[in-house]
Design an enzyme around this catalytic site. Structure first.
Site, short mmCIF file in Angstrom:
data_model
loop_
_atom_site.label_atom_id
_atom_site.label_comp_id
_atom_site.label_asym_id
_atom_site.label_seq_id
_atom_site.Cartn_x
_atom_site.Cartn_y
_atom_site.Cartn_z
N HIS A 240 -9.29 1.03 4.67
CA HIS A 240 -8.02 1.20 5.37
C HIS A 240 -8.24 2.16 6.55
O HIS A 240 -9.03 3.10 6.45
CB HIS A 240 -6.96 1.75 4.41
CG HIS A 240 -5.61 1.78 5.02
ND1 HIS A 240 -5.19 2.78 5.87
CD2 HIS A 240 -4.57 0.89 4.95
CE1 HIS A 240 -3.96 2.52 6.27
NE2 HIS A 240 -3.56 1.38 5.74
N SER B 147 3.46 -2.26 10.24
CA SER B 147 4.91 -2.28 10.48
C SER B 147 5.54 -3.63 10.16
O SER B 147 6.46 -4.07 10.86
CB SER B 147 5.23 -1.86 11.92
OG SER B 147 4.88 -0.51 12.10
N ASN C 119 0.88 -1.17 0.00
CA ASN C 119 0.00 0.00 0.00
C ASN C 119 0.91 1.22 0.00
O ASN C 119 1.47 1.57 1.03
CB ASN C 119 -0.88 -0.04 1.26
CG ASN C 119 -1.62 1.25 1.47
OD1 ASN C 119 -1.73 2.06 0.56
ND2 ASN C 119 -2.14 1.44 2.68
N GLU D 68 -6.68 4.59 7.63
CA GLU D 68 -6.50 6.02 7.34
C GLU D 68 -7.73 6.58 6.64
O GLU D 68 -8.09 7.74 6.82
CB GLU D 68 -5.23 6.24 6.52
CG GLU D 68 -3.99 6.06 7.38
CD GLU D 68 -2.77 5.55 6.65
OE1 GLU D 68 -2.73 5.59 5.41
OE2 GLU D 68 -1.84 5.08 7.35
N LYS E 178 0.20 4.31 -0.36
CA LYS E 178 -0.40 5.53 0.19
C LYS E 178 -0.16 6.71 -0.76
O LYS E 178 -0.15 6.53 -1.97
CB LYS E 178 0.13 5.79 1.59
CG LYS E 178 -0.01 4.55 2.47
CD LYS E 178 0.20 4.78 3.93
CE LYS E 178 0.01 3.45 4.65
NZ LYS E 178 0.04 3.55 6.09
N GLY F 255 2.62 2.04 10.60
CA GLY F 255 3.60 3.11 10.47
C GLY F 255 4.30 3.48 11.77
O GLY F 255 4.96 4.51 11.85
N GLU G 268 -5.28 -5.10 10.46
CA GLU G 268 -4.26 -4.07 10.64
C GLU G 268 -4.54 -3.31 11.93
O GLU G 268 -5.34 -2.37 11.94
CB GLU G 268 -4.29 -3.08 9.46
CG GLU G 268 -3.86 -3.69 8.15
CD GLU G 268 -3.26 -2.63 7.24
OE1 GLU G 268 -2.11 -2.81 6.83
OE2 GLU G 268 -3.93 -1.63 6.96
P1 PGA Z 1 3.11 0.11 7.40
O1 PGA Z 1 1.67 0.43 6.70
O2 PGA Z 1 3.62 -1.14 6.78
O3 PGA Z 1 3.97 1.32 7.08
O4 PGA Z 1 2.82 -0.03 8.87
C1 PGA Z 1 0.76 -0.61 6.52
C2 PGA Z 1 -0.56 -0.08 6.00
O5 PGA Z 1 -0.92 1.06 6.29
O6 PGA Z 1 -1.27 -0.79 5.28
#
Ligand code: PGA
Length: 245
Positions: free
Chosen positions: A95, A213, A9, A97, A11, A173, A167
């Protein structure tokens, strides 16, 4: 047998040129691996270029979001018809976010899931608890609610491609990966919800990914756990050599 899926992903990162340059350096590293499907989800502006660049390659290209309607007066949105027209095969739905910053709700997740399936897009439905929910011992309720509303009244005849991604919001992140025990427990909770809306054999075939992460070598420890069928990753997919596979 459920094949592993490693999904990136990206982003709001990478221009079309950066996205295709990534694929050029990355593809030789994965072209012979057969144990996992690889999916790249770039920003919307990079989708057409990346779909073109991936045409004869064993890499899937998907979107990070979409609207559930085919068309309409929805400024800034992209429809499932538009995604399939350019050759995208997958779409991320719900997601955290999107839930946190763009008012995505379990109800819109459900509408988007139905629309994706109706248009033969493979949906990856993201669910996960926030830190305060985990600390308040609400993880079970959150995962049960998000999972059950997401796929409520889905037509079983077209539901087979559904993928869930667990997640935990506190792991995204942050560099803080869920322990294998936390991930396994969450996957058990999610798995238990699926047969409530779908026939048991179909429910059992649905993949559940882990995201949050994930580091280049995490998939080896996470994906060999029962009921973790791949990863949804951003941080570790920014450099071709670090891409977990
Ligand atoms: P990350 O993001 O691997 O940077 O934690 C994962 C995601 O948001 O799907």
């Amino acid at each position: 047998m459920r094949k592993l899926l490693i999904a990136a992903n990206w982003k709001m990162y990478k221009t079309p040129t950066e996205s295709t340059a990534f694929l050029t350096s990355f593809y030789p590293l994965v072209k012979n691996s057969t144990h996992a499907e690889i999916l790249l989800c770039p920003a919307m502006t990079s989708l057409p270029a990346l779909v073109d660049a991936a045409r004869s390659k064993s890499v899937f290209i998907g979107a990070q979001n979409m609207h559930w309607k085919n068309e309409g007066a929805f400024t800034g949105e992209t429809s499932p018809v538009m995604l399939t027209a350019i050759g995208a095969t997958h779409v991320l739905i719900g997601h955290s976010e999107r839930r946190q910053y763009f008012n995505e709700t379990d109800t819109t997740v459900n509408l988007k899931l139905k629309a994706a399936l109706a248009h033969s897009l493979i949906p990856i439905v993201c669910v996960g608890e926030k830190l305060e929910e985990r600390e308040a011992d609400l993880t079970r309720n959150v995962l049960q609610l998000q999972t059950s509303i997401a796929h409520q009244s889905i037509d079983p005849a077209i539901a087979a491609p559904i993928v869930f991604a667990y997640e935990p919001v506190w792991a995204i992140g942050t560099g803080r990966t869920a322990t294998p025990e936390i991930a396994a427990e969450a996957h058990r909770l999610i798995r238990a919800q699926i047969p409530k809306s779908l026939p048991p054999a179909l429910a059992a075939s649905i993949r559940i990914l882990y995201g949050g992460s994930v580091k280049p070598d995490n998939p080896k420890s996470l994906c060999c756990l029962e009921d973790i069928h791949g990863a949804l990753v951003r941080g570790a997919t920014t450099h071709p050599q670090h891409f977990p596979h």
